[in-house]
Design a protein around this motif. Structure first.
Motif, mmCIF file in Angstrom:
data_model
loop_
_atom_site.group_PDB
_atom_site.id
_atom_site.type_symbol
_atom_site.label_atom_id
_atom_site.label_comp_id
_atom_site.label_asym_id
_atom_site.label_seq_id
_atom_site.Cartn_x
_atom_site.Cartn_y
_atom_site.Cartn_z
ATOM 1 N N SER A 102 -32.014 101.189 86.192
ATOM 2 C CA SER A 102 -30.719 100.990 86.844
ATOM 3 C C SER A 102 -29.719 100.304 85.920
ATOM 4 O O SER A 102 -28.513 100.372 86.142
ATOM 5 C CB SER A 102 -30.881 100.215 88.148
ATOM 6 O OG SER A 102 -31.318 98.904 87.905
ATOM 7 N N ASN A 111 -23.516 107.429 89.191
ATOM 8 C CA ASN A 111 -24.196 107.388 90.488
ATOM 9 C C ASN A 111 -25.681 107.438 90.183
ATOM 10 O O ASN A 111 -26.124 108.200 89.331
ATOM 11 C CB ASN A 111 -23.847 108.619 91.333
ATOM 12 C CG ASN A 111 -22.547 108.463 92.113
ATOM 13 O OD1 ASN A 111 -22.011 109.434 92.611
ATOM 14 N ND2 ASN A 111 -22.026 107.248 92.241
ATOM 15 N N MET A 112 -26.462 106.650 90.910
ATOM 16 C CA MET A 112 -27.903 106.665 90.671
ATOM 17 C C MET A 112 -28.639 106.764 91.996
ATOM 18 O O MET A 112 -28.296 106.083 92.958
ATOM 19 C CB MET A 112 -28.321 105.384 89.956
ATOM 20 C CG MET A 112 -29.831 105.265 89.782
ATOM 21 S SD MET A 112 -30.268 103.869 88.732
ATOM 22 C CE MET A 112 -32.054 103.971 88.795
ATOM 23 N N VAL A 113 -29.662 107.620 92.044
ATOM 24 C CA VAL A 113 -30.551 107.661 93.205
ATOM 25 C C VAL A 113 -31.991 107.656 92.731
ATOM 26 O O VAL A 113 -32.314 108.208 91.681
ATOM 27 C CB VAL A 113 -30.330 108.905 94.098
ATOM 28 C CG1 VAL A 113 -29.130 108.746 94.987
ATOM 29 C CG2 VAL A 113 -30.246 110.170 93.275
ATOM 30 N N SER A 114 -32.841 107.021 93.519
ATOM 31 C CA SER A 114 -34.263 106.967 93.200
ATOM 32 C C SER A 114 -35.044 107.792 94.227
ATOM 33 O O SER A 114 -34.486 108.205 95.245
ATOM 34 C CB SER A 114 -34.717 105.517 93.212
ATOM 35 O OG SER A 114 -36.034 105.436 92.736
ATOM 36 N N ASN A 115 -36.329 108.006 93.948
ATOM 37 C CA ASN A 115 -37.218 108.726 94.870
ATOM 38 C C ASN A 115 -36.727 110.134 95.205
ATOM 39 O O ASN A 115 -36.875 110.591 96.338
ATOM 40 C CB ASN A 115 -37.401 107.928 96.172
ATOM 41 C CG ASN A 115 -38.051 106.592 95.921
ATOM 42 O OD1 ASN A 115 -39.121 106.534 95.344
ATOM 43 N ND2 ASN A 115 -37.392 105.525 96.328
ATOM 44 N N LYS A 129 -32.031 115.380 97.465
ATOM 45 C CA LYS A 129 -32.807 114.894 98.594
ATOM 46 C C LYS A 129 -33.721 113.789 98.066
ATOM 47 O O LYS A 129 -34.409 113.970 97.066
ATOM 48 C CB LYS A 129 -33.643 116.043 99.166
ATOM 49 C CG LYS A 129 -34.510 115.643 100.344
ATOM 50 C CD LYS A 129 -35.100 116.894 100.989
ATOM 51 C CE LYS A 129 -36.152 116.545 102.020
ATOM 52 N NZ LYS A 129 -36.645 117.745 102.711
ATOM 53 N N ARG A 130 -33.666 112.627 98.713
ATOM 54 C CA ARG A 130 -34.531 111.519 98.277
ATOM 55 C C ARG A 130 -35.220 110.940 99.487
ATOM 56 O O ARG A 130 -34.724 111.060 100.620
ATOM 57 C CB ARG A 130 -33.692 110.458 97.573
ATOM 58 C CG ARG A 130 -32.738 109.769 98.538
ATOM 59 C CD ARG A 130 -31.746 108.861 97.821
ATOM 60 N NE ARG A 130 -30.557 108.728 98.624
ATOM 61 C CZ ARG A 130 -30.062 107.549 99.029
ATOM 62 N NH1 ARG A 130 -30.630 106.430 98.681
ATOM 63 N NH2 ARG A 130 -28.992 107.511 99.789
ATOM 64 N N THR A 141 -27.845 113.607 99.862
ATOM 65 C CA THR A 141 -26.754 112.836 99.296
ATOM 66 C C THR A 141 -26.067 113.598 98.175
ATOM 67 O O THR A 141 -26.744 114.105 97.288
ATOM 68 C CB THR A 141 -27.312 111.519 98.700
ATOM 69 O OG1 THR A 141 -28.058 110.846 99.698
ATOM 70 C CG2 THR A 141 -26.205 110.619 98.219
ATOM 71 N N LEU A 143 -23.897 113.509 94.801
ATOM 72 C CA LEU A 143 -23.493 112.588 93.737
ATOM 73 C C LEU A 143 -22.189 113.104 93.145
ATOM 74 O O LEU A 143 -22.143 114.222 92.625
ATOM 75 C CB LEU A 143 -24.568 112.510 92.642
ATOM 76 C CG LEU A 143 -25.990 112.196 93.102
ATOM 77 C CD1 LEU A 143 -26.880 111.897 91.895
ATOM 78 C CD2 LEU A 143 -26.015 111.019 94.054
ATOM 79 N N MET B 128 -29.127 96.425 88.029
ATOM 80 C CA MET B 128 -27.670 96.606 88.006
ATOM 81 C C MET B 128 -26.940 95.269 87.934
ATOM 82 O O MET B 128 -26.000 95.107 87.160
ATOM 83 C CB MET B 128 -27.228 97.367 89.259
ATOM 84 C CG MET B 128 -27.625 98.839 89.224
ATOM 85 S SD MET B 128 -27.120 99.664 90.742
ATOM 86 C CE MET B 128 -27.478 101.371 90.318
ATOM 87 N N ILE B 209 -22.066 106.256 96.751
ATOM 88 C CA ILE B 209 -22.888 107.313 97.355
ATOM 89 C C ILE B 209 -23.020 107.105 98.861
ATOM 90 O O ILE B 209 -23.272 105.996 99.311
ATOM 91 C CB ILE B 209 -24.303 107.283 96.738
ATOM 92 C CG1 ILE B 209 -24.221 107.515 95.235
ATOM 93 C CG2 ILE B 209 -25.211 108.300 97.390
ATOM 94 C CD1 ILE B 209 -25.540 107.320 94.543
ATOM 95 N N VAL B 210 -22.865 108.171 99.622
ATOM 96 C CA VAL B 210 -23.204 108.108 101.051
ATOM 97 C C VAL B 210 -24.117 109.269 101.400
ATOM 98 O O VAL B 210 -23.982 110.358 100.854
ATOM 99 C CB VAL B 210 -21.969 108.179 101.978
ATOM 100 C CG1 VAL B 210 -21.296 106.837 102.088
ATOM 101 C CG2 VAL B 210 -20.984 109.244 101.529
ATOM 102 N N ALA B 211 -25.044 109.020 102.305
ATOM 103 C CA ALA B 211 -25.933 110.092 102.746
ATOM 104 C C ALA B 211 -25.187 110.926 103.772
ATOM 105 O O ALA B 211 -24.596 110.390 104.704
ATOM 106 C CB ALA B 211 -27.198 109.516 103.346
#
Ligand SMILES: Cc1cc2nc3c(=O)[nH]c(=O)nc-3n(C[C@H](O)[C@H](O)[C@H](O)COP(=O)(O)OP(=O)(O)OC[C@H]3O[C@@H](n4cnc5c(N)ncnc54)[C@H](O)[C@@H]3O)c2cc1C
Ligand SMILES: Nc1ncnc2c1ncn2[C@@H]1O[C@H](COP(=O)(O)O)[C@@H](O)[C@H]1O
Lengths: 319, 245
Positions: A102, A111-115, A129-130, A141, A143, B128, B209-211
């Motif tokens: 991160s 933008n960062m997403v995990s899993n 999809k996470r 989500t 990005l 972060m 970010i938003v879901a």
């Protein structure tokens, strides 16, 4: 624009999760029509590095420094991605990656997403999809930022394997002082053990195993199956097993092909760590144990009788 | 010593997770909220360190007013004061920026967090915040001792642990067995009501970010039992039926 993935080694061998991640990255790259790179920060040989080509990587950037500290890795990957104009960086999920990836997102303003658990949708948007709530749900989500950092879960993609070879470029990196302030004074590692997070089969024991003196029953079955061993939280709390084997909400999250739970009741916090396993087998003497509700196969009976029989059968079937 | 502990307000680990409004919103009905379990390890160790060496423990949460019950619980357990950044914590980058903006002029010696939140499981906010503040960040930390200005820590690595030393200030993501969770006592609960809880407004972030939608995992199809007298049948099923062996 290009894509780079970070590849981890266990010793000098590329980890299986990293090969999967390399394939994930190259499949995203071909969807977007850009070049796929990998960066490897480890002591390994050219044959291993070139083999990343089998997973769709065109070029490997290699820094021959297995001891590089985590924060320095974030900086090294940042420099490397700038040099190849990469705007998407993809990591395999691991305890080490979780410690520094991160930082890179901040450097890149990404933008960062995990899993992440599937290939992204690239229909003009970049939508991932996470999993979240410890495997109890998923989120879709988009990005929107130009730069993106993804951390990909095990089994997110079926690797595509070819005969191609990657080209290898040696690069060097001189870390800044702030990245190297940390001193590692001792490393304690259970040697030779198969990593829990990498294993295709996991055999886990709970409080039903009664004590550490009985763990050879778990270990023998694991050995016969080429499996890693895990345990429930009370087992590591009581020091029957080391902490890094504890599976669940507050421990390691695993998603093997087969998870075999022996003498574990199936508390929701334990399930949270195993519910993305492909197939779950439960062995418990109590037919009412909640774990059976989350299982694919079950055996009701005494672990002390069943485990030796299973171990013998495993030896036969796998030879 | 000045310690900041970042806490989340999250559904209890036994909560059933579901969504409403066409799967676009988390269903809060019937959900019990707690301090994130990893965050509570961080809080517990922070309180121990303060009790040994003196100083203060401040807790911060980025969240809506609903989170104040959880923040008050942290005060009851022993934190000295609290800050809430009044915003929806949907994105790790957004959350990290709020924490960094608050912390940058406060000169904390330690910023402790959980290794991960149990709603987003990102393992991201600590790194972060470290990067934003130009501080080292480490995670997951299983043991933390302070001597003078030096922290000695056990950091989990794959299949084991490392002993590491580092000068403060630093950011750490914590996990057990760093400390035992603490139960609030009567005195703590009484004093929590009057301890300072400051509410501040967030700074804006572009492209957070938003879901757009949530999904639930497919249910397992049900368990098939194997007779304990012939456990070896299991492997036939794993091989020929489930095709996982
Ligand atoms: C915030 C929080 C986080 C938690 N995180 C985790 C986590 O990450 N991982 C985790 O595991 N737990 C976690 N827990 C604990 C969890 O709630 C359970 O207490 C724990 O999982 C129970 O462990 P167990 O199944 O080994 O023991 P038990 O619940 O005591 O179950 C033992 C089982 O063994 C069976 N048994 C006994 N003898 C035999 C025999 N001879 N043969 C076969 N079966 C036998 C019994 O029928 C029973 O089902 C957490 C709890 C909380 C509150
Ligand atoms: N909304 C929030 N408010 C305060 N701290 C947070 C928040 N979200 C995450 N954190 C902290 O960051 C850690 C890691 O969270 P995450 O990156 O979401 O896994 C958590 O354990 C908390 O200590």
């Amino acid at each position: 624009m290009s894509i780079i993935c970070y590849v981890e080694c266990a010793g000098s061998t590329i980890k299986k999760s990293s090969l999967e991640c390399a394939s994930f990255a190259s499949q995203v790259a071909s969807k977007l029509g850009v070049r796929a790179y990998a960066i490897v920060i480890a002591n390994t040989d050219n044959a291993q590095l070139e083999m990343l080509g089998n997973y769709g990587i065109a070029e490997v950037l290699h820094i021959d420094d297995a001891q590089m500290l985590p924060m320095a890795r974030a900086s090294a990957i940042y420099d490397a991605s700038k040099s190849i104009n990469a705007n998407i960086v993809i990591f395999p999920k691991s305890v080490s990656v979780d410690g520094f990836a991160s930082r890179l997102a901040v450097k890149m303003k990404a933008n960062m997403v995990s899993n992440v658990c599937e290939l992204p949708i690239t229909d003009g948007t970049f939508t991932v999809k996470r999993s979240l709530y410890t495997g109890k749900a998923f989120a879709i989500t988009e990005l929107k930022s130009e730069n993106k950092v993804l951390v990909v879960k095990k089994n997110a993609v079926q690797p595509i394997v070819t005969q191609d070879k990657a080209s290898v470029k040696k690069i060097s990196f001189q870390p800044q002082e702030t990245d190297t302030a940390l001193k590692v004074t001792e490393v304690v590692k259970s040697s030779g053990d198969l990593l829990l997070t990498e294993a295709e089969i996991v055999v886990s024991g709970g409080r039903g195993m009664k004590g550490p003196e009985n763990w050879h029953l778990i270990e023998n079955l694991a050995k016969a199956l080429g499996a890693a061993t895990g345990c429930s939280k009370p087992v590591s709390d009581m020091d029957w097993r080391p902490h890094h084997e504890h599976v669940g909400q507050t421990g390691v999250k695993v998603s093997p092909n087969i998870y075999i739970a022996v003498g574990i009741s199936g508390a929701i916090q334990h399930l949270a760590g195993v519910n993305t396993s492909k197939c779950i087998v439960v062995i418990n003497k109590d037919p009412e144990a909640p774990f059976f509700k989350a299982a694919d196969y079950g055996i009701v009976g005494d672990a002390f009788e069943i485990l030796p029989k299973l171990t013998d059968a495993a030896k036969k079937i796998l030879t | 010593m000045k310690i900041l502990v970042c806490i989340t307000h999250v559904p209890d680990t036994t909560s059933k997770i579901s969504f409403v409004e066409n799967d676009t919103k988390f269903n809060t009905s019937g959900v019990q909220y707690i301090i994130g379990p990893y965050d509570e390890y961080a809080l517990s160790r922070a309180i121990e360190l303060r009790d040994m060496a003196g100083g203060t423990v401040t807790v911060i949460n980025v969240g809506s007013a609903d989170a104040e019950v959880t923040i008050r619980k942290a005060l009851a357990i022993g934190a000295d004061d609290a800050v809430r950044v009044n915003a929806d914590p949907a994105d790790a980058y957004f959350v990290a920026l709020q924490i960094s903006e608050y912390a940058k002029n406060e000169n904390f010696d330690l910023i402790l967090m959980g290794r991960e939140s149990i709603d987003f499981n990102g393992n991201m906010v600590h790194g972060m915040v470290g990067e934003m503040l130009g501080l080292p960040s480490l995670s997951p930390i299983m043991k933390l001792d302070i001597q003078g200005s030096t922290a000695t820590m056990w950091k989990e690595i794959e299949g084991g642990k490392e002993v590491v030393t580092l000068n403060m200030p630093l950011v750490a993501g914590c996990q057990e067995p760093i400390a035992e969770w603490k139960l609030p006592n009567m005195k703590g609960i009484m004093s929590a009501r009057t301890k300072p809880l400051k509410v501040i407004e967030p700074v804006a972030v572009a492209d957070a970010i938003v879901a757009s939608k949530y999904e639930l995992p497919a249910a397992r199809s049900g368990v098939k039992m194997v007779d304990a007298a012939t456990p070896e049948k299991l492997f036939e099923l794993l091989k020929n039926e489930a095709k996982v062996l």
